[in-house]
Write a protein that holds these residues in place. Sequence first.
Motif: not given
Length: 720
Positions: A282-285, A289-295
């Motif tokens: 869950e933490m990896a997911r 997701l946070k990385e995609r949103q930041g990108q």
Amino acid sequence: MPFISKIERQSDYHLFPSNCPIVIDNGASYFRIGWAGESEPRIIFRNIVQRPRHKATGETVTIVGDQDPSLLKYFDCTRSGPRSAFDSNVVFQFEIMEYILDFAFDRLGADGSQIDHPILITECPCNPVQSRSKMAELLFESYGVPSVAFGVDAAFSYKYNQRLGICDRDGLAICSGFTTSHVIPFVNGEPVYDACCRTNVGGYHVTDYLKQLLSLKYPHHISRLMWEKVEDLKMEHCYIASGYSSEVRFFQEGAKEAEEKTRRWQLPWTPAPVEVLPSEEEMARKAALKERQGQRLREMAEAKRSSRINELENELKGLEFLLQQLTHVEENDIPSFLSATGYVSKQEIESAVVKVTQSLRKAKGDQIENEDKADPFGAEKYTLINVPDNMLTPEQLKEKKRQLFLKTTSEGRQRAKQKRFEEELERERLNKQDEEKRLENPELYLEQLHAKYKELSEKVEQRKRLKTNGGHANGNNNNVSGGVGRGERLNAAQKERMRLLTTAAFDRGKGEDTFGVRDEDWQLYKLMSKDNDDDDEGPDQDEAELTRISSRLREIDPKFFPKSEVGSSVAEIPRARPLTKEDFQIIIGVERFRCPEILFQPNIVGVDQAGLDEMVGVSLRRLLAKGPDLEERMTNSVLMNGGSCRFPGMGERLEAGIRMIRPCGSPIRVIGASDPSLDAWRGAAAYAASMQFQQQTFSRMDYYEKGEDWLRRYQLRYTL
């Protein structure tokens, strides 16, 4: 009349003959009605009335007794609360009494308003003749009953228990009811009303006192402390203490016995959801997701920055092109040429070029080290400052004032920046020196730092006290006026300004006010307005040094707390904590016996009357036929009845109280009724079933012929 109730209507009303009496126990708390000769009343309900309106139709309905909570959501009960027909234990609201009787006869099964059965109804001891006559008028006029008999509920209860062999013919009846308590002596089976005694304290006051104590103890749960629930808590947990003072001492000392007697009422409570730590997947997911949103946000910001750079570049090219065109325009045609562009002068266009260039550099990420150095048009920025005013047009004068303001502001900002930079360098230098001293001898350095902090803090506090209290360092003033004047709180610079003001006022106070005409007046005004007081501009050197030392001590000494933080920690708001199961508990300890104690000590709730045990002595003293044998027979048969006599320990407490007012060795026997709440109705039902009951009633014809005077002399005989 529409009624709302959970009580079902009886269907055997027509099976009883017309000479079968209807027995009514009209108590201040509960209303009981049934047939003579039966062992249980047919209908029992609370003796209250509520008349709300329907929210949809606006129709007024009558709610008698206990309400059905599921039906009350359809009615507006805000304007009509529960009402009782009683004042203490005397009926005085006969309009409400009529609603109650209508409901009682309707649930008993009567059709219409005509009641063709004799009525036996209870009343309080020594009931006022006005209340009795109104009740008789209501029964005769509204319901057409053939005959009526009035009897005292406590007397019926005593006779019923006498028939069961519980009490003797001579004795005392202690009746503690809903709103009052009575003590009635019985001689040869008949009550002696001349010797009875009453106190205006009962079960209602016990419940109300318990509700007040719990509401003060738990104000955040006051909505849960409804009257009905507090009544249940009273009947379930309250008791009479054998010794009130000793019982209070147990709870004050926190003895083990007090802990055992404490009760806890658990309110509805939902525990807070337990936070479960997420798994690695869950933490990896979430991280992905946070990385995609930041990108995506970075891409959006980059696109926005590119768009902004394009806009600024286009604007800069337009301004540069406009400046190139101005070089080919003659001087006289410049105003007409600029009117179409929206600019007033060439200087305004150059200023716009500077601003756009700076914005473009910021957008591209270039670092602007010094705004003043980076200005390529700095030499031409303030062109009108040195030009005399008589050589300028009105528009140029306005522009000159604006340039002067901008230059002054810029220079002040630069000076402040330079001052902050120098202070930072000085702070770093001092910290470096302190660090070298600390490394040489840490213990000595820490001791010296604490001593210096103490010295500076005392110095700053002393200055503040002097500023507040003038020359009195301890804050006291022994002047005749008893206070500190404003002049004693001013420093030297402020006193000089005050002197100049008073001098000017004295010199200009006579004749025409000509202040401001001469140039020296304005010089004086500037001198008075100039603020050279360091205390008003900001913290002085001592305060700055104190702040630096405090910060240094916090870094190297974990046990150090500044005085300001120590003082403010007292008033610090406690941090919110999650609510637990214990926060939704109502703890009933000393309230268990403190509330019923008002039956023996009414002065606890502000009623200056006698308690139950003292009332026994009053009744014995009022007896006309006195004698040791009679009093001993009386105290040997003391019957407790009424709802408030159900408290555990009531008999032992009464016996101990009566023993204190009787001679040593006197026989004392306190006994409880078989059913303190229903014995009054059962005794009345058994009395109405006897053959001689008709001789104790008075008919409707007697009422019309003899009137109220006959009711004044009417008294029921209980021994048939």
